[in-house]
Design a protein around this motif. Structure first.
Motif, PDB file in Angstrom:
ATOM      1  N   HIS A  78       8.949  21.342 -19.021  1.00  0.00           N
ATOM      2  CA  HIS A  78       7.800  21.918 -19.708  1.00  0.00           C
ATOM      3  C   HIS A  78       7.467  21.139 -20.981  1.00  0.00           C
ATOM      4  O   HIS A  78       6.298  20.846 -21.252  1.00  0.00           O
ATOM      5  CB  HIS A  78       8.077  23.380 -20.055  1.00  0.00           C
ATOM      6  N   ARG A 100       5.464  17.799 -20.436  1.00  0.00           N
ATOM      7  CA  ARG A 100       4.338  17.887 -19.517  1.00  0.00           C
ATOM      8  C   ARG A 100       3.220  16.890 -19.821  1.00  0.00           C
ATOM      9  O   ARG A 100       2.541  16.417 -18.919  1.00  0.00           O
ATOM     10  CB  ARG A 100       3.781  19.306 -19.510  1.00  0.00           C
ATOM     11  N   GLU A 101       3.045  16.561 -21.107  1.00  0.00           N
ATOM     12  CA  GLU A 101       1.978  15.631 -21.464  1.00  0.00           C
ATOM     13  C   GLU A 101       2.295  14.188 -21.066  1.00  0.00           C
ATOM     14  O   GLU A 101       1.423  13.326 -21.084  1.00  0.00           O
ATOM     15  CB  GLU A 101       1.715  15.699 -22.968  1.00  0.00           C
ATOM     16  N   PHE A 111       5.338  15.010 -11.826  1.00  0.00           N
ATOM     17  CA  PHE A 111       5.657  16.420 -12.054  1.00  0.00           C
ATOM     18  C   PHE A 111       6.180  17.056 -10.770  1.00  0.00           C
ATOM     19  O   PHE A 111       7.205  17.755 -10.772  1.00  0.00           O
ATOM     20  CB  PHE A 111       4.412  17.146 -12.555  1.00  0.00           C
ATOM     21  N   CYS A 146       9.872  18.617 -10.031  1.00  0.00           N
ATOM     22  CA  CYS A 146      10.018  20.010  -9.593  1.00  0.00           C
ATOM     23  C   CYS A 146      10.782  20.091  -8.278  1.00  0.00           C
ATOM     24  O   CYS A 146      11.558  21.037  -8.062  1.00  0.00           O
ATOM     25  CB  CYS A 146       8.646  20.664  -9.443  1.00  0.00           C
ATOM     26  N   SER A 154      -3.100  20.769 -17.353  1.00  0.00           N
ATOM     27  CA  SER A 154      -2.176  21.389 -18.288  1.00  0.00           C
ATOM     28  C   SER A 154      -2.983  22.034 -19.405  1.00  0.00           C
ATOM     29  O   SER A 154      -3.858  21.396 -19.990  1.00  0.00           O
ATOM     30  CB  SER A 154      -1.225  20.336 -18.865  1.00  0.00           C
ATOM     31  N   GLU A 193       0.644  14.318 -12.236  1.00  0.00           N
ATOM     32  CA  GLU A 193       0.875  15.375 -11.266  1.00  0.00           C
ATOM     33  C   GLU A 193       1.914  14.955 -10.229  1.00  0.00           C
ATOM     34  O   GLU A 193       2.747  15.764  -9.798  1.00  0.00           O
ATOM     35  CB  GLU A 193      -0.432  15.759 -10.578  1.00  0.00           C
ATOM     36  N   GLN A 237       1.212  24.137 -16.698  1.00  0.00           N
ATOM     37  CA  GLN A 237       0.719  23.016 -15.926  1.00  0.00           C
ATOM     38  C   GLN A 237       0.769  23.393 -14.461  1.00  0.00           C
ATOM     39  O   GLN A 237       1.649  24.134 -14.024  1.00  0.00           O
ATOM     40  CB  GLN A 237       1.498  21.726 -16.185  1.00  0.00           C
TER      41      GLN A 237
END
Length: 309
Positions: free
Chosen positions: A164, A167-168, A175, A179, A5, A172, A45
């Motif tokens: 978004h 993201r931190e 994430f 998604c 990211s 992965e 990211q």
């Protein structure tokens, strides 16, 4: 900030061009005056499956034509979600202006024109065409303009914004899982519209099949016959409905089992279970077949998915 990211601020159009084409593919980028001051900001990211980027910058016109596509094919689609300002999108004879109340889903490997002024701030979700077409051949078949100010479209817009912003706090693996769910909603919006459920018997049957498979993915005896018997249709009809949707019962079950297994690999509740035990509990007959299917689907091994928790 995690290694996958990043955030960058640009002070020249040339520097912006380089990063833009890295994300979206080779393109011709026109700005009013390349000698004039120009600023842009990009936060993104990336995993092996998805990219999510928020960007803002100066006025530009981006054209990706057949020459660029031949030189730099991507095999990707992009969902563009304006947060402020507006943009003009044109592809395959379809065109329109989109702002915070609209979204555009485009095929990056078809000629595309994208133009905006200095007021645009947007988020883009980039996914593989394979990942999209497995869910919805219609969504992968051409440009789609969607409402983003009500109903399911508003849910999609809020979810992509939150994804978004957070993201931190995501690995992965998590994430990618988020998604996947977002992409499911996008395909549902394309298939049935953002204001109502899908219409027509076949669409209703397909939705029921997918829901049943999602709820029973880990059943070891789940197949087209079991699905048909449970829902009250013939196996032949179930096969026809799924074929029209661009998939099969076997592929649908495999994908749902892989999604379940990936979620479990990322879950602390399953951390004491071995990968082989998770594979078995998710409906797979062997660790080897599971590992092969997992890597083919997600581009990483089950062990790497667990390590990214």
């Amino acid at each position: 900030m995690s290694s996958w990211s990043q955030a960058l601020t640009f002070s020249s159009a040339s520097a912006w061009d380089e990063v833009f084409t890295d994300f979206h593919g080779a393109s011709r980028i026109k700005v009013p005056d390349r000698g004039a001051p120009w600023t842009g900001h990009l936060e993104w990211q990336r995993s092996k499956t998805y990219s999510l980027a928020q960007c803002s910058g100066g006025e530009e016109v981006v054209q990706r034509d057949t020459r660029h596509i031949r030189a730099d094919p991507r095999g990707t689609h992009e969902l563009l979600v304006p947060l402020a300002g507006s943009a003009w999108v044109e592809q395959a004879g379809e065109s329109g202006e989109i702002g915070p109340g609209a979204m555009a889903l485009c095929d990056i490997d078809r000629p595309l024109t994208f133009a905006h002024g200095t007021d645009l701030c947007s988020i883009s979700l980039i996914m593989t065409g394979r990942n999209l077409s497995a869910r919805s051949p219609r969504a992968a078949g051409g440009p789609q303009l969607l409402h983003g100010d009500r109903g399911l479209g508003r849910v999609i817009r809020q979810l992509i914004t939150t994804l978004h912003e957070e993201r931190e706090h995501l690995s992965e693996t998590t994430f990618d899982i988020a998604c996947d769910r977002l992409l499911d909603l996008v395909c549902l919006a394309v298939e049935g519209g953002v204001d109502s459920a899908p219409t027509g018997q076949r669409a209703s049957v397909e939705a029921a099949i997918r829901r049943y498979v999602r709820e029973h993915a880990c059943d070891r005896d789940l197949d087209v016959v079991t699905i048909a018997r449970a829902l009250g249709w013939s196996a032949r009809y179930v096969q026809q409905v799924l074929q029209a949707a661009g998939t099969t019962a076997r592929d649908l079950v495999r994908r749902e089992r892989l999604n379940v297994a990936r979620t479990r690999l990322a879950s602390a509740s399953w951390s004491t279970y071995s990968i082989a035990e998770i594979a078995h509990a998710s409906g797979f007959g062997s660790h080897a077949s599971f590992a092969t299917a997992f890597r083919a689907e997600f581009g990483i091994t089950p062990r790497e998915a667990r390590g990214g928790r």
